[in-house]
Structures are given as C-alpha cells and as structure tokens.
Design a protein around this motif. Structure first.
Motif, PDB file in Angstrom:
ATOM      1  N   GLN A  93       1.202   6.219  -7.064  1.00 64.75           N
ATOM      2  CA  GLN A  93      -0.043   6.774  -7.605  1.00 64.75           C
ATOM      3  C   GLN A  93      -0.692   7.695  -6.552  1.00 64.75           C
ATOM      4  OE1 GLN A  93      -1.117   6.299 -10.609  1.00 64.75           O
ATOM      5  NE2 GLN A  93       0.000   4.509 -11.352  1.00 64.75           N
ATOM      6  N   PRO A  94      -0.075   8.811  -6.218  1.00 61.36           N
ATOM      7  CA  PRO A  94      -0.598   9.662  -5.145  1.00 61.36           C
ATOM      8  C   PRO A  94      -1.860  10.420  -5.525  1.00 61.36           C
ATOM      9  CG  PRO A  94       1.249  10.738  -6.224  1.00 61.36           C
ATOM     10  CD  PRO A  94       1.131   9.377  -6.848  1.00 61.36           C
ATOM     11  N   THR A  95      -2.211  10.477  -6.786  1.00 61.61           N
ATOM     12  CA  THR A  95      -3.336  11.329  -7.221  1.00 61.61           C
ATOM     13  C   THR A  95      -4.668  10.616  -7.254  1.00 61.61           C
ATOM     14  OG1 THR A  95      -2.843  10.804  -9.532  1.00 61.61           O
ATOM     15  CG2 THR A  95      -1.790  12.768  -8.585  1.00 61.61           C
ATOM     16  N   SER A  96      -4.694   9.303  -7.206  1.00 66.87           N
ATOM     17  CA  SER A  96      -5.959   8.579  -7.356  1.00 66.87           C
ATOM     18  C   SER A  96      -6.067   7.468  -6.315  1.00 66.87           C
ATOM     19  CB  SER A  96      -6.079   7.988  -8.766  1.00 66.87           C
ATOM     20  OG  SER A  96      -7.287   7.255  -8.883  1.00 66.87           O
ATOM     21  N   ILE A  97      -7.141   7.524  -5.508  1.00 68.45           N
ATOM     22  CA  ILE A  97      -7.340   6.509  -4.474  1.00 68.45           C
ATOM     23  C   ILE A  97      -7.842   5.190  -5.060  1.00 68.45           C
ATOM     24  CG2 ILE A  97      -9.750   7.058  -3.954  1.00 68.45           C
ATOM     25  CD1 ILE A  97      -9.059   6.676  -0.997  1.00 68.45           C
ATOM     26  N   ILE A  98      -8.337   5.240  -6.284  1.00 67.98           N
ATOM     27  CA  ILE A  98      -8.888   4.037  -6.898  1.00 67.98           C
ATOM     28  C   ILE A  98      -7.839   2.941  -7.031  1.00 67.98           C
ATOM     29  CG2 ILE A  98      -8.431   4.680  -9.296  1.00 67.98           C
ATOM     30  CD1 ILE A  98     -11.597   2.949  -7.919  1.00 67.98           C
ATOM     31  N   TYR A  99      -6.580   3.361  -7.209  1.00 60.46           N
ATOM     32  CA  TYR A  99      -5.503   2.378  -7.381  1.00 60.46           C
ATOM     33  C   TYR A  99      -5.141   1.672  -6.058  1.00 60.46           C
ATOM     34  CZ  TYR A  99      -4.771   4.388 -12.002  1.00 60.46           C
ATOM     35  OH  TYR A  99      -4.942   4.809 -13.293  1.00 60.46           O
ATOM     36  N   VAL A 153      -6.328  -0.615   0.817  1.00 55.44           N
ATOM     37  CA  VAL A 153      -6.839   0.100   1.993  1.00 55.44           C
ATOM     38  C   VAL A 153      -7.868  -0.751   2.730  1.00 55.44           C
ATOM     39  CG1 VAL A 153      -8.242   2.062   2.731  1.00 55.44           C
ATOM     40  CG2 VAL A 153      -6.352   2.412   1.147  1.00 55.44           C
ATOM     41  N   VAL A 154      -8.775  -1.347   1.968  1.00 51.60           N
ATOM     42  CA  VAL A 154      -9.786  -2.214   2.582  1.00 51.60           C
ATOM     43  C   VAL A 154      -9.131  -3.426   3.269  1.00 51.60           C
ATOM     44  CG1 VAL A 154     -11.763  -3.707   2.122  1.00 51.60           C
ATOM     45  CG2 VAL A 154     -11.584  -1.486   0.988  1.00 51.60           C
ATOM     46  N   LEU A 155      -8.148  -4.015   2.589  1.00 48.01           N
ATOM     47  CA  LEU A 155      -7.454  -5.173   3.169  1.00 48.01           C
ATOM     48  C   LEU A 155      -6.696  -4.786   4.433  1.00 48.01           C
ATOM     49  CD1 LEU A 155      -6.078  -6.984  -0.013  1.00 48.01           C
ATOM     50  CD2 LEU A 155      -7.943  -7.723   1.482  1.00 48.01           C
ATOM     51  N   ALA A 156      -6.094  -3.577   4.448  1.00 52.60           N
ATOM     52  CA  ALA A 156      -5.389  -3.111   5.646  1.00 52.60           C
ATOM     53  C   ALA A 156      -6.355  -3.030   6.822  1.00 52.60           C
ATOM     54  CB  ALA A 156      -4.741  -1.755   5.384  1.00 52.60           C
ATOM     55  N   ARG A 157      -7.558  -2.506   6.559  1.00 54.34           N
ATOM     56  CA  ARG A 157      -8.552  -2.423   7.633  1.00 54.34           C
ATOM     57  C   ARG A 157      -8.998  -3.819   8.068  1.00 54.34           C
ATOM     58  NH1 ARG A 157     -13.415   1.674   6.800  1.00 54.34           N
ATOM     59  NH2 ARG A 157     -11.613   3.062   7.017  1.00 54.34           N
ATOM     60  N   ALA A 158      -9.199  -4.711   7.085  1.00 45.17           N
ATOM     61  CA  ALA A 158      -9.659  -6.067   7.406  1.00 45.17           C
ATOM     62  C   ALA A 158      -8.621  -6.829   8.238  1.00 45.17           C
ATOM     63  CB  ALA A 158      -9.956  -6.832   6.117  1.00 45.17           C
ATOM     64  N   PHE A 159      -7.349  -6.799   7.782  1.00 42.49           N
ATOM     65  CA  PHE A 159      -6.302  -7.498   8.529  1.00 42.49           C
ATOM     66  C   PHE A 159      -6.044  -6.819   9.879  1.00 42.49           C
ATOM     67  CE2 PHE A 159      -4.762  -8.926   4.190  1.00 42.49           C
ATOM     68  CZ  PHE A 159      -5.212 -10.229   4.361  1.00 42.49           C
ATOM     69  N   GLY A 160      -6.187  -5.480   9.923  1.00 44.25           N
ATOM     70  CA  GLY A 160      -6.005  -4.773  11.187  1.00 44.25           C
ATOM     71  C   GLY A 160      -7.040  -5.167  12.218  1.00 44.25           C
ATOM     72  N   ILE A 161      -8.270  -5.426  11.776  1.00 39.85           N
ATOM     73  CA  ILE A 161      -9.320  -5.882  12.687  1.00 39.85           C
ATOM     74  C   ILE A 161      -9.151  -7.366  13.008  1.00 39.85           C
ATOM     75  CG2 ILE A 161     -11.809  -6.254  12.915  1.00 39.85           C
ATOM     76  CD1 ILE A 161     -12.208  -3.750  11.170  1.00 39.85           C
ATOM     77  N   LEU A 206       0.821  -1.208   0.000  1.00 36.03           N
ATOM     78  CA  LEU A 206       0.000   0.000   0.000  1.00 36.03           C
ATOM     79  C   LEU A 206       0.860   1.265   0.000  1.00 36.03           C
ATOM     80  CD1 LEU A 206      -2.734   1.446   0.242  1.00 36.03           C
ATOM     81  CD2 LEU A 206      -2.605   1.103   2.719  1.00 36.03           C
ATOM     82  N   ILE A 207       1.892   1.264   0.834  1.00 38.79           N
ATOM     83  CA  ILE A 207       2.772   2.443   0.897  1.00 38.79           C
ATOM     84  C   ILE A 207       3.464   2.677  -0.443  1.00 38.79           C
ATOM     85  CG2 ILE A 207       4.856   3.381   1.986  1.00 38.79           C
ATOM     86  CD1 ILE A 207       3.980   1.886   4.549  1.00 38.79           C
ATOM     87  N   SER A 208       3.964   1.586  -1.011  1.00 41.12           N
ATOM     88  CA  SER A 208       4.660   1.715  -2.299  1.00 41.12           C
ATOM     89  C   SER A 208       3.707   2.174  -3.406  1.00 41.12           C
ATOM     90  CB  SER A 208       5.304   0.378  -2.686  1.00 41.12           C
ATOM     91  OG  SER A 208       6.243  -0.026  -1.718  1.00 41.12           O
ATOM     92  N   GLU A 209       2.522   1.600  -3.459  1.00 35.46           N
ATOM     93  CA  GLU A 209       1.552   1.950  -4.487  1.00 35.46           C
ATOM     94  C   GLU A 209       1.044   3.381  -4.301  1.00 35.46           C
ATOM     95  OE1 GLU A 209      -0.823   1.296  -7.910  1.00 35.46           O
ATOM     96  OE2 GLU A 209       0.926   0.268  -7.079  1.00 35.46           O
TER      97      GLU A 209
END
Length: 586
Positions: free
Chosen positions: A56-62, A67-75, A49-52
């Motif tokens: 691609q700092p201009t678009s969250i779609i990438y 991001v969703v997986l980070a939240r899922a694994f974090g929970i 995620l950090i590398s991507e």
C-alpha cells in the motif's frame, strides 16, 4: 548437575545473597527479557511494516499503526537495556560489597590460621580473582542464561500456539543452541577455562615465592632461569586463549547456521500459512525477521556455560575460608592473673583429613614455666599452636586458661598471648610505630626502654632518623636478627603472660641464634614460654621438653632427665651441639 548441587550444598557465599536480593534479581531478569523482547518485537513489526508499505505505497493510513509501534519498540529496546544495565550492576555491586566485607572479616578474624593454611599466592588469588569471578558469574552466566531460556520458551510456546509442528521444530532447532551447545562448551572450552585458571593460580603462588627469594636467584647467578620460569605459564595461557578464540569463532558460526535454519523454517511455514491473501503475506517477513535479535542472548548462554568451571572453583575456594574456623563462642574475660594453661585430652582432625593431627594430648603449664615442643615437620606442632591460641577448636577435649575455655577468651587474646615466629612482620613505617604495636597506649619512653632492653638502642640512635627511621617493607632495612629483636621489643611492650616462640631462630646463623635465645629467655624470665623448635640449641633454657610425634607426646621430661635416660635425645643433643660429653647439658 550432581557437581552443581555439590557446589551449592554447603555454600555460604552465593545462595544467601541470591535470597537476600531476590526482588532486585527478579527485576533484572524481567528487564533483560523485555530488552530482547522489544528487539524481537521491533524486527517483527518492521517486517510487517515493510511488507505492508510495499503493498500500500499510496496511503500512510494503512501503515500508521506499525509506524507508531516501530517508534515505540525502537525507544523501548535501548531504554530497557539502559535500565537493565543500571539495575544488574547495582544488584551485583551490592552482592560484591557484601562479599568483600565478609572476605575481609574472615581474613581479619582468622589471620594467623589463614597464614598457616594458605600460601601468600593463595590469598592473592582469592583477593584478585575469585571475588571478580563470582561477580562475573551473575553478569556473564546467570543473567544471560536465564534470559536466553526465557526467550527460548517464549518463542517455542508462541510459535507452538499457532502451529504445534513448527513449534516442535523450534524446540529442537533452538534447543541445540540453548541446551546441547552449552553442555558441549562446558565439556570442551570449559576445561580450557579451568586449566587457564589453574595455571594462573599456580603462577600467583610460584611468583610470590620466587620474588620473596629473588636475592638467592641473583646470588646464584640464575637470573635467566628465573625469567624462563615466568615465561612458561605466560606462554601456556596465551596458547589456551588462542584455542579459546578459535573455538568461540566456530561456536558463533554454528549458532548463526542454526539461526539460518530456523529462519528458513519460518519462511517455509509462512509461505504455506500466510499466502492465502495479500494481507496475510505481510506476516511472512514479520516472523522471519523476529528471530534475529535472539542470536545475541543465545550466544551468551554458551559463553556463560563455558566459564562455569572457573566460577565453580572460585565459589569452592571462598567457601573453604569458612572451614576450619572457630564457631562463634560466647566471649568472656579473665578477672584474675594468669594461673594455668590446661590442655585436657585434646584431639583434632581437619575436616578433609583421614587421621588425627593431634591425638589425646594432655598437659598443664604454670606461670613462669618454660616448655619446649619438639618434633619433625608434619607432626602437629603448628596445629597444636593454633589450638592453644583459639584459631582452631579441638574435636575432643578442652584448652583452658584459669579454667575458662580459650575459645571464649578471643576478645582478650592479645592480653594473654605474645607470639614471636619465624618471620615477624614489620610494617613500612617507623621503628617507633612498629614497636608500639605491642601496646598502642605506650609512651615514647616506654617504647625506647623496650628497644634498649633488646640491645638495639645503640644501633637505632646511630641512624640519621633514629627512632623515626623507616624500616621499609617487611623490615628489609634491618637484618634477620635485628628484625627479631624489634619484634621481641614489641612483645615486651605487650606484656602478655604467655609467650609463644614459633621457631624464631630458624633463619639465623648459629652465633646470632644463640645470642637471641639467651636474650629472649633472659628478658622473658618471668613469663610463661611455649617454644616450638626443630633442634636442641638453647634447650637448657627450658623447664620441660615435650617431643611431639604422630600427634602425641613421645618423650617428655626435663632436659637433664632426658639427656640421662633417653639415648635418642642424647644423640640429637650431641649432634646439634657437636659434643659427646654428658656434662654438656648439666
């Protein structure tokens, strides 16, 4: 490995419960693995995620999916951890509950045998430490080691599937942590852990003995010596713990160093494998960061392994409680009054011994007969008593009452045997309650009559609370002779046909000893008495004497016959009484 197999070869405490709760154990291990897998997946996903995000700092779609997986694994990680802790402690508490129930049943069933074969400090050590050690065996050794090995295999296989050379390097590098380091911990720090447990166990035993003899220390003016004896093991344990902490620091540092080498290896491999394009480069940080959550379980493997010698000793000690105990025998009762106690060619050897303690002994004791068993310490007198009451089963021969094996009469044992030993135990309750233990259905008048019969009526009724007087712990409110008389009153109330006197006067002065023996044999004149003694004071009260030496009867006969025909008996009797005239026993 050989010692491990030997420990569990005849185990009745650990392996049966592993099988009993194997489903719950599997769930615990799965949840533990998923806890660290979620942590590794979180770091892996975060690296990507950090590398991507940087690319691609201009678009969250990438980066939406990472991001969703980070939240899922974090929970998932704390959730799995919480459920794993609940499940593992539930599993351990179920096992420990079974352990304690089995331990208390073992002690209850064989209290007298355990009392003779274990010092008080041994029992305290088993109750205080060994069950807790077996509990920690799972929480701090079994679970962390199995989970750590599962992660090790997962990492090696996962990396090896992408590149077998790097997988082999992971196998070697992480193998140092999960295989070599635990073995080194057992060899070095494990020895210290075992030594610490030995000192602590010895401390329990010695402190118990020394506290029981505290009065002698104070009377002799050796208070300082008493305190110094307690300080020595404490200092030794503190020094061992200091070395243990020092070793753990260096072990942790070495594990961190191996993890650093592993991370560098993954970075170099990633630099060669994932730099062909900008999108592939995102995986370099992912693989490098994923290894860090495994540091904790890898460290736990070595720590758990170093504690194994202590747990092994605890397993061996609790398993020893099952040794030398009577195997289950079909129980029966007597349908007629006591007629005979028959010892038929009985031999006995302890499982860990190299000689027979009792060798081919035979004798028959009839109602009302008085028998004295004499002999030096270690000749088998105490073992013979254990055999007589059913605490031990003979290797050969039989012990029978009215033709029925004594092992099958254990449920009516209290109705057959009354025992007065060297240190009769009085509980921290009233005089009335202590004596009533001989017969819980006895009335207050019955108890008072028994107390009067042993000559304590005047003393008890002169006390402020009379029969409600608290005897205090171990009967310390009364003198040694008075404690023996209270125990004798308990036996009178019990009204068993066979009375065993196990050196009841060994701690009394000669005058008190003579008075007590006269009272015992007078009050129990209609009972069958088996009297174990180490000297001949009061021997004129018995009908026959048996000298036990080297496991068999060396001399036997009436006191009068032995005095006339056996010079050894005559010299021992004269030495005990301070007399030389033959008429002394006639």
């Amino acid at each position: 490995m050989k010692r491990l197999r030997k420990t569990f070869a005849n185990d009745t405490w650990v392996m049966p419960y592993l099988r009993k709760y194997k489903g719950l154990l599997t769930l615990v291990l799965f949840l533990g693995f998923m806890t660290f897998f979620s942590g590794g997946a979180l770091m892996f996903n975060s690296g990507y995620l950090i590398s991507e995000a940087a690319r691609q700092p201009t678009s969250i779609i990438y980066i939406y999916v990472p991001v969703v997986l980070a939240r899922a694994f974090g929970i998932a990680r704390p959730s799995f951890r919480y459920v794993e802790r609940l499940t593992s402690h539930n599993w351990v508490l179920k096992i420990v509950s079974d352990f304690r129930k089995k331990l208390y049943e073992s002690v209850e069933k064989k209290a007298s045998a355990i009392q003779r074969s274990h010092q008080t400090g041994d029992i305290l050590s088993i109750l205080a430490d060994d069950i807790e050690h077996i509990e920690n065996l799972y929480l701090r050794t079994v679970f962390p080691m199995v989970i750590g090995w599962l992660l090790y295999l997962f990492i090696v296989i996962g990396i090896g599937a992408l590149n077998w050379v790097v997988g082999l390097l992971m196998l070697l590098l992480l193998g140092v942590i999960v295989v070599i380091l635990p073995l080194a911990s057992v060899a070095t720090n494990g020895t210290r852990e075992y030594r610490q447990h030995q000192i602590q166990h010895s401390f329990y035993t010695n402190l118990t003995d020394e506290v029981l003899g505290l009065g002698d220390w104070l009377i002799s003016g050796r208070y300082t010596d008493f305190m110094n004896l307690q300080k020595k093991p404490i200092k030794e344990i503190a020094e061992l713990r200091r070395k243990d902490h020092f070793y753990q620091w260096w072990r942790s540092f070495f594990v961190q160093f191996i993890v650093l080498l592993t991370t560098v290896t993954l970075l170099i491999w990633g630099a060669y494998s994932f730099t062909a394009s900008k999108s592939l480069a995102n995986w370099v940080a992912a693989f490098a960061l994923a290894i860090f959550p495994a540091v904790s379980p890898f460290l736990n493997i070595s720590q758990g392994a170093s504690e194994w010698p202590v747990y092994r000793r605890s397993i061996e000690r609790v398993n020893q409680l099952d040794q030398n105990q009577v195997k289950p025998v079909k129980q029966t009762t007597l349908t007629e009054p006591f007629k005979s106690l028959s010892i038929d060619r009985v031999s006995f050897r302890y499982p860990d011994g190299n000689r027979d303690i009792v060798k081919d002994i035979s004798m028959t004791i009839h109602p009302g007969e008085k028998v004295a068993l004499l002999g030096p310490s270690g000749t088998g007198k105490s073992t013979l008593l254990k055999l007589l009451v059913g605490d031990l089963l003979p290797n050969q021969g039989h012990i029978m009452i009215n033709g029925k094996d004594v092992a099958g009469l254990q449920e009516v044992r209290s109705a057959l045997f009354g025992i007065l030993d060297q240190q009769p135990y009085l509980f921290d309750t009233t005089v009335m309650n202590n004596v009533r233990l001989g017969n819980v259905n006895a009335s207050d008048d019955d108890v008072k009559q028994a107390i009067a019969a042993v000559g304590l009526k005047a003393l008890i009724e002169s006390l402020p609370d009379q029969y409600d007087t608290q005897v205090q712990e171990a009967g310390s409110r009364f003198s040694g002779g008075e404690r023996q008389r209270l125990s004798l009153a308990r036996i009178l109330l019990q009204d068993a046909p066979i009375i065993i006197l196990d050196e009841p006067t060994v701690s009394l002065d000669p005058i008190t000893e003579k008075k007590l023996l006269d009272e015992v044999f007078n009050l129990l004149h209609d009972k069958t008495i088996i009297w174990v003694t180490h000297h001949l004071a009061g021997i004129n009260h018995v009908d026959q004497v048996r000298f036990l030496e080297n496991g068999h009867f060396d001399m036997q006969g009436t006191p009068q016959e032995l005095y006339r025909t056996q010079p050894r008996f005559r010299s021992l009797y004269d030495l005990d009484r301070g007399k030389t005239a033959e008429s002394a026993i006639e």
